[in-house]
Design an enzyme around this catalytic site. Structure first.
Site: not given
Ligand code: NAG
Ligand code: NAG
Ligand code: NAG
Ligand code: NAG
Ligand code: NAG
Ligand code: NAG
Ligand code: NAG
Length: 541
Positions: A182, A454, A480
Site C-alpha cells: 500500500s 483492489d 489489497h
C-alpha cells in the site's frame, strides 16, 4: 432530564466518532492492516513474548535531511529479527506506513516475505514511519510540526537507516531488499527510484504511484467488483443510492434517513450540504471497507465474511424488498466484523464537526492513537499524495454524494488556512512531478504486484521494462496486498503463481554480488530469467 443525559453523553462518545473506515484506511491501522490472525496482541511486550528473538530498538534519526544546519535528532522505532540470518549480507527491510508498527511484519513466519527470509538467510528489519506509532520527530501534530511529515523525509529516513545499520551490524557486501504494501509499497517503489545504490531491489505491493488528487477511479473499481460478483448486485446498489440521494433532498426524506440509519446526531433544521456529503462519505466507507480486503489472508473475517461476495449477498437479499434497508444491513454487518466501539454497531456517526474536533487537533492527548494515525494520513493526502476517494465522477452506482469539496474542506478545517484548494493542488502536482506518476515511474529491479479487485490498483504502474527488471504484475481476483499475507485454504487460485513470481525475482536481486559480479551494468545478462518470467506472467494472465 433526558436532555441533560444526552449532553452528558457527548464528551464520552467523541472518541468513537471516527468512522471505522475512512479514506481507504481502517481506523487506527495502516492500509495494509495488521490483523494477522496468528497474533492478536498489539503491544511491544505481547509481540516480544510470542517471538522472544525479536528485538525492538530505537534509532537516532535526523529531523530534517534537507537542512544541513539542522542537527536535531529523534528516536525512530525499529524491529530487528536476526532469527533467519545466515550470510550477514542479505537484509530484508519492511517499510512502515501510516500507523503503528507492532512487530508482526518482522516476526510472523507465515507472512510471505518472511518465509523467503528464512529460505535465503536474511536479516530482517521493520522501520516505523515518522509521526506514526511511537516514532515522533516532534511530540505533537500541529501544522507547523507536520512540515516534517513528507514522503521525501520518509525516504531519506530509510536511506540514513540503511547506511547506519550497515555500520552498526557490520554487514559484509550488504544486499538490501525493501518490501512494503500500500502506501509503504509506494515508498518501496520510490526508494528504488531515488536511492538505487542502497538496495539491490524492491517489492512494492499494491503501490499507488499515480498521485491523483481526485481518486474517483476507486469507486469505479468497486462497481466493477460488484458486477463481477453478481449480476444483480450493482443494480441493487444503484437503486439504493438513487433513493437515498432523493431522500437527502427534503426535510421529510432526511427524517426518514435518520430512522433508516440511526444517524447520530440526526439531520435537523441546521443540516448543511457538508453534513450530507459527509453522510454519503460514511455510507461509501462501508462499501470500501468490505471491498478493499476481500479474500485476503489477514484473518478469518477477510477469507469469507468481509468480502465482496458477502456484500453482494446482503445487497441482493430478496427477503428484504427495500434496498435502502439492505444498505443499513450491510453497515451493521461490517461493524460486527470490525473490532470497533460497540456504539458503531447500531449508530451511524453523522457529525462532520465531531471528526474535525478530534482529528483537527495537533495535541496528541486530544487525538488519541487512532486520531493521530488518521491525522497523519490525512496530512499526507492533503499535503502531497491526494488519493481523495470521491464518487461524483464517472456516473457510478454510488451516486454523486462524495465530492472533492468535502475532502478539500476537511483538509482546510483540519490544518488551517495554509491548506486551501490552491496549496492542496500545488503540493499534489509537485509530488506527482517529483516521482513521475504511473506513466514515468522508472527504476530497476522492482516487482510491483497489484490485485485486480483492489480499488487501489487503478493508481498502479503497469509498464514492464524487462531489460531493467521493472516488473509490474496484476494478480487476478485478489484485493489489497493479497500477495503479502499468509496462505489459506480456499484462497484465490492466482496467488501461488504470483508469489512464486515475486520470490523468483527477489532471488535474482540478491544473487547479485558486486564483489563477485563486478559493477552492475545493463540487465541484459538477465535476459533468460526475463523470458521465463514473461512466460509466467503471460500464463497467469
Ligand atoms: C525509544 O525512545 C522512546 C522515546 O523517544 C522511549 O519512550 C522508548 O522507551 C525507547 N525505546 C527503547 C526500546 O529504548
Ligand atoms: C548464504 O550462505 C550459505 C551458507 O551458509 C550459502 O549456501 C548460500 O549460497 C548463501 N546465500 C547467498 C545468497 O549468498
Ligand atoms: C479461523 O478459522 C480456523 C478454521 O476454521 C479456526 O481453526 C481458527 O480458530 C479461526 N481463528 C480465529 C482467530 O477465529
Ligand atoms: C435478509 O433480509 C432479511 C429481512 O430484512 C434479514 O432478516 C436477513 O438478515 C437478511 N440477510 C442478509 C444476509 O442480509
Ligand atoms: C530509466 O532508468 C534507467 C536506469 O536508470 C535508464 O537507463 C533509462 O534511460 C531510464 N528511462 C527513461 C525513459 O528515463
Ligand atoms: C480471472 O478470474 C476469473 C474468475 O476465476 C476468471 O473468470 C477470469 O477469466 C480471469 N481473468 C483472467 C484475465 O484471467
Ligand atoms: C494492466 C492493467 O490492468 N491496467 C489497468 C489498471 O487499472 C486501470 C484502471 O482500473 C485500467 O484502466 C488499466 O487497464
Amino acid at each position: 432530564m433526558l436532555l441533560a443525559f444526552l449532553l452528558l453523553l457527548v464528551p464520552l462518545v467523541v472518541e468513537s466518532k471516527l468512522p471505522p473506515f475512512f479514506l481507504g484506511k481502517i481506523n487506527g491501522q495502516t492500509l495494509l492492516n495488521h490483523h494477522l490472525n496468528q497474533l492478536t496482541v498489539t503491544s511491544n511486550a505481547g509481540v516480544l513474548d510470542q517471538y522472544p528473538w525479536l528485538q525492538v530498538k530505537n534509532f537516532t534519526q535526523k529531523l530534517d535531511h534537507f537542512d544541513p544546519y539542522n542537527t536535531k535528532t529523534w528516536n525512530q522505532k525499529y524491529f530487528y529479527n536476526p532469527k533467519f540470518s545466515r550470510n550477514n549480507s542479505i537484509i530484508f527491510l519492511m517499510i512502515g506506513g501510516e500507523g503503528p508498527e507492532n512487530g508482526k511484519w518482522a516476526a510472523n513466519p507465515d507472512v510471505q516475505y518472511l518465509q523467503w527470509a528464512a529460505e535465503f538467510g536474511a536479516d530482517v528489519f521493520d522501520l516505523e514511519h515518522r509521526f506514526f506509532g511511537d516514532s515522533w520527530p516532534i511530540p505533537d501534530m500541529t501544522t507547523n510540526s507536520l512540515r516534517y511529515l513528507t514522503t521525501q523525509q520518509a525516504l531519506a529516513d530509510l536511506a540514513y537507516f540503511i547506511e547506519s545499520m550497515n555500520q552498526l551490524y557490520g554487514f559484509k557486501n550488504p544486499r538490501w531488499v525493501t518490501f512494503g504494501g500500500s502506501y509503504p509499497g509506494s515508498l518501496s517503489a520510490w526508494f528504488r527510484q531515488k536511492y538505487p545504490q542502497l538496495t539491490v531491489g524492491s517489492v512494492a505491493s499494491s503501490a499507488p504511484v499515480n498521485l491523483k488528487l481526485d481518486f474517483y477511479e476507486y469507486a469505479m473499481v468497486v462497481e466493477d467488483d460488484l458486477k463481477l460478483t453478481d449480476v444483480n448486485c450493482a443494480p441493487a446498489v444503484k437503486d439504493a443510492f438513487t433513493k437515498i440521494q432523493k431522500l437527502s433532498l427534503t426535510a421529510e426524506g432526511r427524517n426518514q434517513l435518520n430512522g433508516y440509519f440511526n444517524l447520530q446526531p440526526p439531520f435537523d433544521g441546521k443540516t448543511t450540504k457538508l453534513d450530507i456529503n459527509n453522510f454519503f462519505g460514511n455510507l461509501f466507507n462501508t462499501f470500501q471497507g468490505m471491498t478493499q480486503y476481500t479474500y485476503d489472508g489477514q484473518s478469518n473475517s477477510t477469507h469469507s465474511d468481509k468480502t465482496v461476495r458477502k456484500m453482494c449477498q446482503i445487497m441482493t437479499n430478496t427477503s428484504e424488498p427495500d434496498t435502502v434497508k439492505r444498505v443499513e444491513n450491510l453497515f451493521l454487518w461490517f461493524n460486527v466484523m470490525e473490532p470497533a466501539d460497540p456504539d458503531h454497531l447500531t449508530v451511524m456517526p453523522n457529525s462532520y464537526w465531531d471528526v474535525i474536533k478530534q482529528v483537527g487537533s495537533g495535541d496528541l492527548k486530544v487525538l488519541g492513537p487512532d486520531g493521530a494515525a488518521a491525522r497523519g494520513w490525512m496530512w499526507l493526502c492533503c499535503n502531497e499524495i491526494g488519493f481523495l476517494q470521491t464518487t461524483n465522477q464517472g456516473n457510478n452506482v454510488f451516486g454523486s454524494g462524495v465530492t472533492l469539496n468535502l475532502f478539500i474542506d476537511m483538509c482546510t478545517d483540519m490544518f488551517g488556512d495554509t491548506m486551501k484548494i490552491k496549496q492542496i493542488m500545488a503540493g499534489n502536482k509537485k509530488s506527482q512531478n517529483y516521482y513521475g506518476g504511473a506513466d514515468f515511474y522508472n527504476a530497476t529491479n522492482v516487482v510491483l504486484p497489484n490485485g485486480s479487485l483492489d480499488p487501489w490498483h487503478a493508481l498502479g504502474t503497469y509498464k514492464t521494462v524487462e531489460s531493467q527488471a521493472l516488473l509490474p504484475y496484476l494478480i487476478n481476483g485478489t484485493a489489497h496486498c493479497g500477495d503479502m499475507y499468509p496462505s489459506y485454504d480456499g484462497e484465490p487460485n492466482s496467488l501461488p503463481a504470483a508469489r512464486a513470481f515475486i520470490k523468483q525475482h527477489v532471488r535474482e536481486f540478491i544473487r547479485y554480488d558486486p564483489n563477485v559480479d563486478g559493477p552492475k551494468t545493463s540487465a541484459a545478462s538477465n535476459s533468460l530469467f526475463v523470458v521465463i518470467s514473461l512466460i509466467a506472467y503471460i500464463l497467469v494472465q
